[in-house]
Design a protein around this motif. Structure first.
Motif, mmCIF file in Angstrom:
data_model
loop_
_atom_site.group_PDB
_atom_site.id
_atom_site.type_symbol
_atom_site.label_atom_id
_atom_site.label_comp_id
_atom_site.label_asym_id
_atom_site.label_seq_id
_atom_site.Cartn_x
_atom_site.Cartn_y
_atom_site.Cartn_z
ATOM 1 N N MET A 194 1.222 -1.066 0.299
ATOM 2 C CA MET A 194 -0.264 -0.143 0.170
ATOM 3 C C MET A 194 0.451 1.017 0.027
ATOM 4 O O MET A 194 2.285 1.250 0.187
ATOM 5 N N PRO A 195 0.572 2.314 -0.278
ATOM 6 C CA PRO A 195 1.219 3.695 -0.096
ATOM 7 C C PRO A 195 1.344 3.974 1.413
ATOM 8 O O PRO A 195 0.801 3.378 2.111
ATOM 9 N N VAL A 196 2.401 4.257 1.817
ATOM 10 C CA VAL A 196 2.442 4.649 3.578
ATOM 11 C C VAL A 196 1.561 5.819 3.916
ATOM 12 O O VAL A 196 0.803 5.664 4.207
ATOM 13 N N SER A 197 1.565 6.769 3.008
ATOM 14 C CA SER A 197 0.437 8.306 3.228
ATOM 15 C C SER A 197 -0.091 8.594 1.869
ATOM 16 O O SER A 197 0.181 8.382 0.929
ATOM 17 N N PRO A 198 -1.112 9.284 2.400
ATOM 18 C CA PRO A 198 -2.103 9.525 1.230
ATOM 19 C C PRO A 198 -0.996 10.728 0.378
ATOM 20 O O PRO A 198 -1.768 11.305 -0.731
ATOM 21 N N MET A 199 -0.638 11.687 1.262
ATOM 22 C CA MET A 199 0.326 12.629 0.350
ATOM 23 C C MET A 199 1.708 12.852 0.664
ATOM 24 O O MET A 199 2.459 11.562 1.492
ATOM 25 N N PRO A 200 2.444 13.254 0.105
ATOM 26 C CA PRO A 200 3.805 13.533 0.322
ATOM 27 C C PRO A 200 3.610 15.023 1.482
ATOM 28 O O PRO A 200 2.397 15.028 1.794
ATOM 29 N N ALA A 201 4.973 15.072 1.861
ATOM 30 C CA ALA A 201 4.745 15.817 3.349
ATOM 31 C C ALA A 201 4.266 17.184 2.954
ATOM 32 O O ALA A 201 4.095 17.819 1.584
ATOM 33 N N PHE A 202 3.408 17.235 4.285
ATOM 34 C CA PHE A 202 2.326 18.087 3.715
ATOM 35 C C PHE A 202 3.075 20.015 4.724
ATOM 36 O O PHE A 202 3.689 19.480 5.318
ATOM 37 N N LYS A 203 2.561 20.968 4.394
ATOM 38 C CA LYS A 203 2.699 22.391 4.473
ATOM 39 C C LYS A 203 3.247 21.945 6.715
ATOM 40 O O LYS A 203 2.268 21.584 6.799
ATOM 41 N N ILE A 204 3.550 23.244 6.657
ATOM 42 C CA ILE A 204 3.756 23.274 8.360
ATOM 43 C C ILE A 204 2.167 24.394 8.805
ATOM 44 O O ILE A 204 2.233 25.033 7.428
ATOM 45 N N GLY A 205 1.178 23.857 9.372
ATOM 46 C CA GLY A 205 -0.094 24.483 9.479
ATOM 47 C C GLY A 205 -1.199 24.167 8.362
ATOM 48 O O GLY A 205 -2.394 24.000 9.457
ATOM 49 N N GLU A 206 -0.681 23.582 8.245
ATOM 50 C CA GLU A 206 -1.536 23.146 6.766
ATOM 51 C C GLU A 206 -3.401 22.365 7.185
ATOM 52 O O GLU A 206 -4.229 22.775 7.369
ATOM 53 N N LYS A 207 -2.188 21.351 8.118
ATOM 54 C CA LYS A 207 -3.600 20.635 9.377
ATOM 55 C C LYS A 207 -3.878 20.350 11.029
ATOM 56 O O LYS A 207 -4.145 20.227 11.818
ATOM 57 N N SER A 208 -2.924 21.782 11.032
ATOM 58 C CA SER A 208 -2.900 21.864 12.574
ATOM 59 C C SER A 208 -3.786 22.526 13.504
ATOM 60 O O SER A 208 -4.463 21.812 14.493
ATOM 61 N N GLU A 209 -5.054 22.778 12.264
ATOM 62 C CA GLU A 209 -6.214 23.346 13.099
ATOM 63 C C GLU A 209 -7.189 22.343 13.006
ATOM 64 O O GLU A 209 -8.278 22.507 13.421
ATOM 65 N N ASP A 210 -7.017 21.569 12.552
ATOM 66 C CA ASP A 210 -8.327 20.629 11.939
ATOM 67 C C ASP A 210 -7.742 18.970 12.361
ATOM 68 O O ASP A 210 -7.212 18.437 11.826
ATOM 69 N N PRO A 211 -8.001 18.835 13.740
ATOM 70 C CA PRO A 211 -7.390 17.293 13.824
ATOM 71 C C PRO A 211 -7.549 15.981 13.331
ATOM 72 O O PRO A 211 -7.208 15.161 13.006
ATOM 73 N N LEU A 212 -9.361 16.755 12.809
ATOM 74 C CA LEU A 212 -9.926 15.097 11.581
ATOM 75 C C LEU A 212 -8.817 15.088 10.447
ATOM 76 O O LEU A 212 -8.994 13.773 9.796
ATOM 77 N N SER A 213 -8.756 16.297 9.800
ATOM 78 C CA SER A 213 -7.806 16.229 8.709
ATOM 79 C C SER A 213 -6.367 15.422 8.723
ATOM 80 O O SER A 213 -5.621 14.684 8.109
ATOM 81 N N MET A 214 -6.030 15.498 9.997
ATOM 82 C CA MET A 214 -4.886 15.313 10.589
ATOM 83 C C MET A 214 -4.788 14.167 10.544
ATOM 84 O O MET A 214 -4.229 13.146 10.220
ATOM 85 N N TYR A 215 -5.500 13.196 11.370
ATOM 86 C CA TYR A 215 -5.849 11.751 11.652
ATOM 87 C C TYR A 215 -6.264 11.304 9.793
ATOM 88 O O TYR A 215 -5.616 10.122 9.708
ATOM 89 N N LEU A 216 -6.734 12.206 9.252
ATOM 90 C CA LEU A 216 -7.102 10.655 7.871
ATOM 91 C C LEU A 216 -5.641 11.151 7.599
ATOM 92 O O LEU A 216 -5.911 9.784 6.344
ATOM 93 N N ALA A 217 -4.374 11.754 7.543
ATOM 94 C CA ALA A 217 -3.642 11.047 7.098
ATOM 95 C C ALA A 217 -2.642 10.196 7.383
ATOM 96 O O ALA A 217 -1.660 9.254 6.881
ATOM 97 N N ASP A 218 -3.492 9.003 8.244
ATOM 98 C CA ASP A 218 -3.340 7.729 9.202
ATOM 99 C C ASP A 218 -3.741 7.081 8.207
ATOM 100 O O ASP A 218 -3.635 5.228 8.826
#
Lengths: 473, 96
Positions: free
Chosen positions: A395-419
């Motif tokens: 499988m892939p490891v992550s659905p996206m390459p490294a994201f920007k600092i601050g891009e997901k830090s305000e929305d916990p659910l979007s951060m969880y989806l990275a897993d």
């Protein structure tokens, strides 16, 4: 051809040079200390660089000189700030343990000390391992050395950044839902999450006890194998530690399963393209590719985000300002608890404790926690069925390459989806490895991409063999 | 089981978990937890056979109940990490 700089050596290469006395452990450690001095101000991989690195290296040189050296003697590595080293501060990236000094060595540390490993320092991380970007550290933001406007992944982001900035030959991380594999992937490294119970958790500060494993982040598969072999083994101090067993035979021709049905929406176009190219690469290498179905894998992330916070809320209740760690005085004993935890835990940790407390409370326990454990068992069965047909799953490891600092830090659910692609191996307890598979260009920067291979319980050998094959191509 | 979480539940959960937060933070926690619960509640949809939990065979791992190390060997190191101690004891505020 010019000589490879010391900070670019793999463990295998450095080990040969150390054994033949071409270089000394002091020289090697010195080269890394210089690089840390040069780069870490910008990257922020380390929370602390130990002041006795050269003395440790000197002892390693003595071991080598007396003929007692092994493959890891004199190898300088970084350690995630979640693993106990006696007498040294270990803070879990949290204010609640800011000045806590470990009173004993974790089993893995004791094993590596015996090998003569040199510990460079402790690396930044998401507080208690809760996060996928290292932005949840109570101390600082760590930057991705491939693009400093991006995160290094998490929660072992300090470990991945330390190796990627050439500030450690390898590093230890911990993986509860992808926290070794995803930062390895974001930083172009190999990252291994061993089989649950293969490596002792004694001396690892607990987050989700049924999920946590310590694993290496390295430049090559061979290096990951060396560290894994040095750390593994039964430990009476960890009741979930697996008994030692004989090594098995690795198949001559591999069959790798692809759960195509799970690679749908939400995946970055370039990630998917690279994944498909990686499948072709494996075919060219003589690997048989087979499409498989993991019928309930869509429920993995929900299952994980029930079980992990539940276990976290229970594990973290012990930090109460009484026996160790931060103490803030309140009006009475209850006040001490409220003030200490309130001042000591960061936002994401509070969020997961509250969520876990809710999940485990009367009236919700069965609907969430019991149900999640049932789904976990179904997932185990799905994987067992799949492994009747294939040697490994990709499988892939992550659905996206490294994201920007601050891009997901305000929305916990979007951060969880990275897993989404990493949590299942922890739920099922099987070993999984992240292996670099190329790059994608974003805003003029080359960002690393990786594939993930997952093998049956205790079959790290298959991951290493397949990984080396893939890596050589 | 009532449907969903309410804002006042957050206050109770924080009390249960013994965490003091600033008043403004409760609202943010509510929004976040509500969002996460909305997502993870999807597992209610999956049908599982009644006996699913029995599939796993768990065994207790025990050790002999004997002396593992000399008494007092780690006492100083461990007490050294405690915020307040007295004569080899950890001091807490009285509860009665």
């Amino acid at each position: 051809m010019s000589e490879k700089p010391l900070i670019d050596l793999t463990i295998v290469e450095a080990s040969e040079k150390l054994a033949s006395k071409e270089i000394s452990a002091v020289e090697l450690a010195g080269a890394y200390l210089e690089q840390i001095e040069l780069r870490d101000g910008e990257i922020g991989a380390y929370l602390e660089v130990y002041d006795d690195v050269l003395e440790q290296a000197k002892r390693a040189d003595e071991m080598i000189a007396s003929g007692k050296g092994g493959v890891l003697t004199g190898i300088p590595i970084a350690v995630k700030d979640l693993i106990l080293i006696e007498g040294r501060v270990v803070s879990a990236g949290s204010k609640i343990l800011e000045n806590y000094k470990a009173t004993y060595d974790a089993t893995v540390i004791a094993k590596l000390k015996k090998e003569g490993v040199v510990f460079l320092g402790r690396t930044n991380m998401d507080e208690f391992g809760m996060g996928s970007s290292t932005e949840n550290s109570a101390y600082k933001i760590t930057k991705n050395p491939h693009d400093t406007s991006r995160v290094p992944g998490g929660s072992s982001g300090g470990s991945s950044a330390a190796v990627a900035m050439r500030g450690a030959i390898a590093a230890l991380g911990t993986d509860t839902g992808g926290s070794v594999r995803q930062p390895a992937s974001f930083c172009g490294l190999v990252g291994l999450k061993p089989t649950y119970g293969a490596v002792s958790r004694n001396g690892l500060i607990a987050y989700g006890s049924s999920l946590d494993q310590i694993g290496p982040l390295t430049k090559t598969v061979a290096d990951a194998e060396i560290i894994f072999n040095a750390m593994k083994g039964h430990d009476p101090m960890d009741s979930t530690s697996l008994p030692d067993e004989e090594s098995k035979e690795v198949p001559k021709i591999f069959t790798v399963g692809i759960p195509r049905h799970f690679l749908g929406e939400g995946i970055d176009v370039e990630v998917l393209k690279n994944f498909n190219e990686s499948v072709e690469r494996l075919k060219e290498l003589g690997v048989t590719i087979k499409e498989i179905t993991l019928p309930n894998i869509n429920y993995s992330l929900s299952t994980y985000y029930i079980i992990a916070p539940a276990e976290a809320s229970s594990n973290l209740s012990k930090f109460d300002g009484v026996r160790y760690g931060l103490h803030v005085d309140g009006e009475n004993l209850l006040g001490d608890y409220l003030e200490s935890k309130g001042a000591g835990f960061g936002a994401e940790v509070r969020r997961r404790i509250v969520l876990g407390t809710y999940i485990l409370s009367h009236g919700y326990y069965d609907a969430y926690y019991t149900k999640a454990n049932k789904v976990r068992n179904i997932l185990r069965k799905d994987f067992a069925d799949a492994f009747k047909e294939v040697d490994a799953i990709m499988m892939p490891v992550s659905p996206m390459p490294a994201f920007k600092i601050g891009e997901k830090s305000e929305d916990p659910l979007s951060m969880y989806l990275a897993d989404i692609f990493t949590v299942t191996a922890n739920l099922v307890g099987v070993p999984a490895i992240s292996i670099p598979s190329g790059f994608t260009e974003r805003e003029g920067k080359q960002l690393p991409l990786s594939i993930q291979l997952i093998a049956p319980h205790r079959r790290e050998d298959i991951l290493f063999a397949l990984g080396k094959l893939f890596e050589r191509k | 089981m009532k449907d969903g979480i309410e804002e006042k539940d957050i206050k109770n959960l924080l009390t249960l978990a013994r965490i003091k937060v600033s008043p403004g933070e409760e609202g943010k926690l509510f929004t976040d937890v509500q969002g996460i619960l909305g997502y993870i509640s999807e597992i209610q949809k999956i049908a599982v056979p009644e006996d699913t939990l029995e599939v796993r065979t768990l065994v207790n791992v025990m050790r002999e109940d004997d002396t593992v190390h000399e008494s007092g060997l780690y006492t100083d190191a461990i007490l050294g990490e405690a915020p307040k101690t007295e004569n080899g004891y950890i001091v807490v505020k009285k509860i009665l």
